[in-house]
Structures are given as C-alpha cells and as structure tokens.
Design an enzyme around this catalytic site. Structure first.
Site, PDB file in Angstrom:
ATOM      1  N   CYS A 126      -1.590   3.569   4.263  1.00 21.81           N
ATOM      2  CA  CYS A 126      -1.723   4.297   5.532  1.00 21.81           C
ATOM      3  C   CYS A 126      -2.531   3.499   6.548  1.00 21.81           C
ATOM      4  CB  CYS A 126      -2.452   5.630   5.328  1.00 21.81           C
ATOM      5  SG  CYS A 126      -2.020   6.522   3.858  1.00 21.81           S
ATOM      6  N   ASP A 127      -3.620   2.902   6.104  1.00 20.50           N
ATOM      7  CA  ASP A 127      -4.600   2.354   7.053  1.00 20.50           C
ATOM      8  C   ASP A 127      -4.654   0.834   7.119  1.00 20.50           C
ATOM      9  OD1 ASP A 127      -5.304   4.953   7.643  1.00 20.50           O
ATOM     10  OD2 ASP A 127      -6.794   5.046   6.044  1.00 20.50           O
TER      11      ASP A 127
ATOM     12  N   CYS B  95      -6.522   4.938   1.295  1.00 17.69           N
ATOM     13  CA  CYS B  95      -5.083   4.661   1.336  1.00 17.69           C
ATOM     14  C   CYS B  95      -4.797   3.381   2.113  1.00 17.69           C
ATOM     15  CB  CYS B  95      -4.347   5.842   1.974  1.00 17.69           C
ATOM     16  SG  CYS B  95      -2.592   5.547   2.188  1.00 17.69           S
TER      17      CYS B  95
END
Ligand code: NAP
Length: 320
Positions: free
Chosen positions: A146-147, A143
């Site tokens: 997200c990261d 992701c």
C-alpha cells in the site's frame, strides 16, 4: 429415511471471514449444494490482499499478487452460487441451550445457521512503542504494497526477521534508496530463499540484535531510536518510513467463551477443523496450527466444509 425435524434457520452454514480459508470454504459449500452465506468484515480486509507477491501457491509458477489471487477465489465461489454479505458480526451464540441452532448477530440483524465456519484470520501485531501510533499513516506502515510507492528514493526501516519482513523489504527496494532491516536477534526466522535474496540485494542493510525503541519526527517520521539488545544503548538513525512486520495476532474475540482458544487466542481444532463446540469449525490463520500459508488456509477451508457437511447431514437425518 426418517428426516429429523429441525427448528427454523436461515442457512446451513455461515462462514465468517473473507480470506483464502473463508472463500475456499465458500467454494466447497456452495458446490455441495449447502445453503451458505459468507460474511466478510465491512471495514476489514484479508491480509492476503495486501501481499505483493505470492510465488509458492501451486499452479501459478509465475507468482501472483495477493489481491488478484483473492479475486480468483471469490469469482470461483460466486460461480457456484455462494451468497456473500459485507457486515461485521457482533456476536455468536446458541439460540437457546436446548437447540442446535447458532445465532449470528450483525448489529440488530440476527441470522440462524446449523453450522458456523470461523475464518476470521489474524492481524498485524503492533510493537506498542512511543511514536508508533502517533505516526501511523505518517511514516509508520504495516503494508509495503500500500505505502511503498510513497518512499521513492527515501530511506526506510523494516522491523522483523520473518518471511513477511524480508519479502516486504525486497518489495520496498523497488522504491526506496535504502532499506534497513532491524532484527532483534543475529539470526533470521525467514525462509532460506528469502534470506539469500535479501543478502544479494544491495539496497538492503541489516542491523542485528536491536529493537525499535521509538519512532521520532515532526509532522512526519524523521527517524527511529533503536536499542542495542546487548549493551542496552540507544541510538538514533534517520529514516522517512518505518515498516513493522513482527507477526500476527488472531482475530478471535468473537469466539471467546464460545469455543476453546489456546493461550495466545488461536482457536483449537481437531484434524477435521472441529472446534470444542458442536457445529462450529475453524479454518485458516485464526486456528491454532504450525504453518500459516494461503495453501494451508485453503486446505483448512475445504476440510472445515467437509466436517460441517457430515455434521449437518447427521442433524437432518440424511447421513449416508
Ligand atoms: P513471524 O514468522 O512470526 O515472524 C515475526 C518476526 O518478528 C520474527 O523475526 C520475530 O523475531 C519478530 N518479532 C516478533 N515480536 C517482536 C518484537 N516485539 N520486537 C522485535 N521483533 C519481533 O511472522 P511473519 O513473518 O508475519 O510470518 C507469519 C507466517 O506467515 C509465517 O508462518 C510465515 O512463514 C508466513 N509467511 C510466508 C510467506 C511466504 O511463504 N512467502 C510470506 C509471508 C509470511 P524472532 O525471530 O526473534 O522471533
């Protein structure tokens, strides 16, 4: 009109899955006045909510973040009175062989419905190479939204050559110093527009005809070993992040033995989303089809409810 006498049940329709297919089904079902519950995984999230930018959803020319688009779907469904529940469905079966009632188990709780919509989606495929699992969350990610921010001014690897790989590689250029896309062929699967954008982005480099052999590191990822597809030779390159986007696998375990699945596990339906089991319809990424997009998932959700509506009307003796 003679009304059929049905055994007791809790809902006309239970929708399983809280992505674009599930919530579109929810909008149509609730608006049609059908008593409907949408159950979404207590611990799982729809893939769309971790998609950075959706710019091909009609009516939103400026593009929208996946999480925000999903929120709009949800609010619209709730406005029409859709009931929702966060829980994991553990099994689906017929109440008994002579009935039309489907029993949905949520652990110890059992709910009964006339019709079920499978909208369980798909999850990211893993490569299963050494280091992938060990370094998950320590440099290996599925992701970018997200990261990505953890990789400011760092070098990252993206594995894959599809739309997701290129779109996420482009997103990662907002943070990373360099994004190296590793693809197993010399031709990308991604749409032309994404290929052109990636080619024009100076931070993106490509390594062609190579596969990820291993993720290496200490406490955190320090690099990857790649295998050249033609020579079979392995080389190591340094990187602090490894983003893997190599397709999806359907989330259909619940439906094994209940409806017909294809060879890779997608639910087989007809054009009206009807599965091999009367009363069960499937919509979205969990369904066997050619093109998996938010718009096609939403279309499936609407079609599935129309099919379910006709099916339920026939059961109740209310067909018009
Ligand atoms: P995908 O289209 O299935 O592409 C998967 C990529 O991973 C392919 O390039 C494939 O290589 C590669 N791959 C698969 N297994 C591999 C392995 N074991 N080792 C190395 N490489 C491997 O998956 P996706 O990119 O996630 O897209 C899924 C669907 O969502 C598609 O229909 C796509 O159009 C859609 N999508 C659309 C958008 C958009 O419209 N903006 C954005 C994201 C996704 P090969 O090419 O050699 O097979």
């Amino acid at each position: 009109m003679i009304k059929a006498k049905l055994p007791e049940y809790d809902y006309d329709i239970i929708i399983i899955g809280g992505g674009p297919a599930g919530y579109t089904a929810g909008i149509y079902a609730a608006r049609a006045g059908l008593k409907t519950l949408l159950v979404e995984g207590a611990a799982t999230v729809s893939q769309i909510t971790i998609t950075d930018l959706i710019e091909n959803y009609p009516g939103i020319p400026e593009g929208i973040n996946g999480f925000d688009l999903m929120q709009l779907f949800k609010n619209q469904a709730l406005k029409f009175g859709l009931e929702t529940m966060a829980a994991d469905v553990t099994s689906i079966k017929k109440h008994n062989s002579n009935t039309v009632i489907w029993e949905i188990s949520l652990g110890n709780k059992i709910l009964r419905a006339l019709s079920v919509i499978a909208a369980t989606g798909a999850e990211w495929r893993k490569l299963g190479v050494p280091g992938e699992e060990e370094f998950a969350g320590k440099g290996v990610s599925y992701c970018a939204t997200c990261d990505g921010p953890f990789y400011r001014e760092k070098d990252v690897i993206v594995v894959g050559g599809g739309d997701t790989a290129l779109q996420e590689a482009l997103f990662l250029t907002h943070f990373a110093k360099k994004v190296i896309v590793v693809h197993r062929r010399d031709r990308l699967r991604a749409a032309d527009i994404l290929q052109k954008r990636a080619a024009a982005q100076k931070k993106i480099e490509f390594i062609w005809k190579a596969t990820l052999a291993e993720v290496v590191g200490g406490d955190l990822v320090t690099g990857v070993k790649l295998t050249d597809v033609e020579s079979g030779k392995t080389s190591e390159i340094p990187a602090e992040g490894v983003f893997i986007f190599v397709g999806r696998i359907p989330q259909t375990k619940l439906f094994e033995g209940v409806v017909k699945l294809d060879a890779v596990g997608y639910i087989i339906t007809d054009d009206n989303m009807q599965t091999s089991a009367a009363g069960i319809f499937a919509a979205g990424d969990c369904r066997a089809k050619q093109f998996r997009q938010v718009i096609t998932a939403a279309g499936d959700g609407a079609n599935a409810i129309y099919g379910a509506e006709l099916y339920i009307a026939a059961l109740k003796g209310e067909s018009y």
